[in-house]
Design a protein around this motif. Sequence first.
Motif, PDB file in Angstrom:
ATOM      1  N   ALA A 136       9.991  22.960   6.126  1.00  0.00           N
ATOM      2  CA  ALA A 136      10.136  22.017   7.580  1.00  0.00           C
ATOM      3  C   ALA A 136       9.168  21.809   7.044  1.00  0.00           C
ATOM      4  CB  ALA A 136      10.278  23.847   8.433  1.00  0.00           C
ATOM      5  N   HIS A 137       7.682  21.604   7.100  1.00  0.00           N
ATOM      6  CA  HIS A 137       6.911  20.613   7.114  1.00  0.00           C
ATOM      7  C   HIS A 137       7.041  19.525   6.673  1.00  0.00           C
ATOM      8  CE1 HIS A 137       2.974  18.809   8.096  1.00  0.00           C
ATOM      9  NE2 HIS A 137       2.372  18.979   6.458  1.00  0.00           N
ATOM     10  N   TRP A 138       6.660  19.090   5.432  1.00  0.00           N
ATOM     11  CA  TRP A 138       7.201  18.185   4.595  1.00  0.00           C
ATOM     12  C   TRP A 138       8.753  17.290   4.516  1.00  0.00           C
ATOM     13  CZ3 TRP A 138       3.574  15.871   2.634  1.00  0.00           C
ATOM     14  CH2 TRP A 138       2.178  16.535   2.633  1.00  0.00           C
ATOM     15  N   SER A 139       9.987  18.079   5.494  1.00  0.00           N
ATOM     16  CA  SER A 139      11.034  17.153   5.171  1.00  0.00           C
ATOM     17  C   SER A 139      10.187  16.585   6.775  1.00  0.00           C
ATOM     18  CB  SER A 139      12.231  18.411   6.170  1.00  0.00           C
ATOM     19  OG  SER A 139      12.402  18.991   4.251  1.00  0.00           O
ATOM     20  N   ARG A 140       9.651  17.179   7.699  1.00  0.00           N
ATOM     21  CA  ARG A 140      10.090  16.624   8.731  1.00  0.00           C
ATOM     22  C   ARG A 140       8.916  15.722   8.581  1.00  0.00           C
ATOM     23  NH1 ARG A 140       9.254  15.387  14.311  1.00  0.00           N
ATOM     24  NH2 ARG A 140       7.550  14.466  15.304  1.00  0.00           N
ATOM     25  N   VAL A 141       7.631  15.431   7.443  1.00  0.00           N
ATOM     26  CA  VAL A 141       6.756  14.475   7.246  1.00  0.00           C
ATOM     27  C   VAL A 141       7.276  12.957   6.837  1.00  0.00           C
ATOM     28  CG1 VAL A 141       4.693  13.879   5.771  1.00  0.00           C
ATOM     29  CG2 VAL A 141       4.651  15.783   7.309  1.00  0.00           C
ATOM     30  N   LEU A 142       8.587  13.907   5.907  1.00  0.00           N
ATOM     31  CA  LEU A 142       8.631  13.005   4.858  1.00  0.00           C
ATOM     32  C   LEU A 142       9.989  12.128   5.286  1.00  0.00           C
ATOM     33  CD1 LEU A 142       8.156  14.351   1.302  1.00  0.00           C
ATOM     34  CD2 LEU A 142       7.148  12.806   2.077  1.00  0.00           C
ATOM     35  N   MET A 143      10.565  12.417   6.002  1.00  0.00           N
ATOM     36  CA  MET A 143      12.193  12.288   6.634  1.00  0.00           C
ATOM     37  C   MET A 143      12.055  12.052   7.914  1.00  0.00           C
ATOM     38  SD  MET A 143      13.750  12.383   3.756  1.00  0.00           S
ATOM     39  CE  MET A 143      15.736  12.322   4.055  1.00  0.00           C
ATOM     40  N   ASP A 144      11.407  12.339   9.145  1.00  0.00           N
ATOM     41  CA  ASP A 144      11.661  12.750  10.481  1.00  0.00           C
ATOM     42  C   ASP A 144      10.712  12.521  10.936  1.00  0.00           C
ATOM     43  OD1 ASP A 144      14.524  12.992   9.999  1.00  0.00           O
ATOM     44  OD2 ASP A 144      14.159  15.214   9.860  1.00  0.00           O
ATOM     45  N   SER A 145       9.203  11.016  10.480  1.00  0.00           N
ATOM     46  CA  SER A 145       8.145  10.709  10.853  1.00  0.00           C
ATOM     47  C   SER A 145       8.307   9.590  11.227  1.00  0.00           C
ATOM     48  CB  SER A 145       6.644  11.769  10.625  1.00  0.00           C
ATOM     49  OG  SER A 145       6.214  10.813  11.152  1.00  0.00           O
ATOM     50  N   HIS A 146       8.038   8.251  12.481  1.00  0.00           N
ATOM     51  CA  HIS A 146       8.084   7.261  12.707  1.00  0.00           C
ATOM     52  C   HIS A 146       6.759   6.896  13.484  1.00  0.00           C
ATOM     53  CE1 HIS A 146      11.372   6.654   9.360  1.00  0.00           C
ATOM     54  NE2 HIS A 146      12.042   7.477  10.826  1.00  0.00           N
ATOM     55  N   PRO A 147       5.949   5.765  13.581  1.00  0.00           N
ATOM     56  CA  PRO A 147       5.542   5.504  14.552  1.00  0.00           C
ATOM     57  C   PRO A 147       6.248   5.196  16.079  1.00  0.00           C
ATOM     58  CG  PRO A 147       5.540   3.968  13.164  1.00  0.00           C
ATOM     59  CD  PRO A 147       6.416   4.986  12.054  1.00  0.00           C
ATOM     60  N   ALA A 185       0.616  -1.499  -0.050  1.00  0.00           N
ATOM     61  CA  ALA A 185       0.126  -0.005  -0.132  1.00  0.00           C
ATOM     62  C   ALA A 185       0.510   1.178   0.272  1.00  0.00           C
ATOM     63  CB  ALA A 185      -0.888   0.053   1.296  1.00  0.00           C
ATOM     64  N   LEU A 186       0.341   2.088  -0.548  1.00  0.00           N
ATOM     65  CA  LEU A 186       0.893   3.752  -0.516  1.00  0.00           C
ATOM     66  C   LEU A 186       1.299   4.328   1.487  1.00  0.00           C
ATOM     67  CD1 LEU A 186       2.321   5.743  -1.954  1.00  0.00           C
ATOM     68  CD2 LEU A 186       0.138   6.748  -2.114  1.00  0.00           C
ATOM     69  N   PRO A 187       2.208   4.167   1.760  1.00  0.00           N
ATOM     70  CA  PRO A 187       2.389   5.144   2.519  1.00  0.00           C
ATOM     71  C   PRO A 187       1.553   5.826   3.135  1.00  0.00           C
ATOM     72  CG  PRO A 187       5.141   4.181   2.424  1.00  0.00           C
ATOM     73  CD  PRO A 187       3.596   4.236   0.826  1.00  0.00           C
ATOM     74  N   ASP A 188       1.208   6.237   3.992  1.00  0.00           N
ATOM     75  CA  ASP A 188       0.288   7.490   5.389  1.00  0.00           C
ATOM     76  C   ASP A 188       0.924   8.502   4.590  1.00  0.00           C
ATOM     77  OD1 ASP A 188      -1.780   5.155   5.363  1.00  0.00           O
ATOM     78  OD2 ASP A 188      -1.360   5.693   7.747  1.00  0.00           O
ATOM     79  N   THR A 189       2.026   8.550   5.026  1.00  0.00           N
ATOM     80  CA  THR A 189       2.680   9.734   5.041  1.00  0.00           C
ATOM     81  C   THR A 189       2.980  10.999   3.279  1.00  0.00           C
ATOM     82  OG1 THR A 189       4.587   8.719   4.787  1.00  0.00           O
ATOM     83  CG2 THR A 189       4.068   9.941   6.468  1.00  0.00           C
ATOM     84  N   LEU A 190       2.808   9.564   2.178  1.00  0.00           N
ATOM     85  CA  LEU A 190       2.950   9.722   0.788  1.00  0.00           C
ATOM     86  C   LEU A 190       0.755  10.130   0.805  1.00  0.00           C
ATOM     87  CD1 LEU A 190       4.912   7.522  -0.862  1.00  0.00           C
ATOM     88  CD2 LEU A 190       5.791  10.363  -0.154  1.00  0.00           C
ATOM     89  N   ARG A 191       0.301   9.762   1.127  1.00  0.00           N
ATOM     90  CA  ARG A 191      -1.081  10.211   0.896  1.00  0.00           C
ATOM     91  C   ARG A 191      -1.575  11.606   1.069  1.00  0.00           C
ATOM     92  NH1 ARG A 191      -4.096   6.192  -1.319  1.00  0.00           N
ATOM     93  NH2 ARG A 191      -3.326   4.789  -1.653  1.00  0.00           N
ATOM     94  N   GLU A 192      -0.445  11.987   2.198  1.00  0.00           N
ATOM     95  CA  GLU A 192      -1.004  13.532   2.555  1.00  0.00           C
ATOM     96  C   GLU A 192       0.068  14.408   1.547  1.00  0.00           C
ATOM     97  OE1 GLU A 192       0.895  14.883   6.347  1.00  0.00           O
ATOM     98  OE2 GLU A 192       0.322  12.697   6.755  1.00  0.00           O
TER      99      GLU A 192
END
Length: 312
Positions: free
Chosen positions: A183-194, A52-59
């Motif tokens: 800043a927002h997208w760098s965090r969402v895509l690179m620095d965000s994990h469950p 499936a497409l990761p949730d971060t990319l669905r944003e």
Amino acid sequence: MEIADVLRETSAVAIFSHIRPDADTIGSALALGLALRSRGVQVAVSFPGPEALPDTLRELPGSELIVDDADLAPAPVAVAVDAATVERLGGLASVFSASERTVCIDHHVSNSGFADLDLIDATADCTAVLVLDVLDALGAELTKEVATCLYAGLVTDTGSFKWARPASFLVAGRLTAAGVDSAHWSRVLMDSHPFGWFAMVSAVLATARLDETACGGAGLVYAVVDAEQMAPMSWEDGESVVDIVRTAREADVTAVFKEATPGRWNVSLRSTAQVDLVPIAGSLGGGGHTRAAGYSDRGTADEVVARLRAAL
């Protein structure tokens, strides 16, 4: 540019991302799709399963353009983005090939071309910058939404610009000037994990092994993520482990073996400065870039590790 001419004249486009879609393939597809939709073109974007497409990319903006792979039909124009071979389109390869006119936009050095029209540039840091070239040739507006999708590909494929070429910084300037919240997208895509990712990483790092004599003395470090550890994670979170393992200063080459299902492995390869990974990945049925490549394999963990070590 002939690709721009073809896209300018068509009424409908199907845009194909590769299997296990990352930010560059999805970002490129959505950016192109949004720009074409604004010009009145009927657009469908898809990628092959089973992942499936990761949730971060669905944003990302334009995600409403994504259709299930079972619903994607041949189109007057089909565009594959960030796929080094037609096989990377998985079960959608036949749909791509059945379309009236096919286009490939890609930056992998291992791509020899598989479409009617190919835009392949291995000197580009990501496919997103090549899509931007196509949009410029179309005279398309660089909206905030289009720029955000392109930025997703740029920031991830350059490792937050750690290994970006000078031209990529100029592109980043254009994209942020268009309104991207970097800043927002760098965090969402690179620095965000469950939160569960921490336990998985802890267990995986305990498997890490170092062989400083491998690769002619360049050194190899590798780790294994088994199917049980991968099960609660998205494939994207499993992929991020390689960026931790690769920080071992004693090894130029890094490998992370990820077991998608029992006995079925996806292997990520990275090198720091010396070893060209393309022939190594190619000998094992994969491909990629000089410093980042990958392939798939089957067997036990010991078997897939042994096959890589024999290929080095």
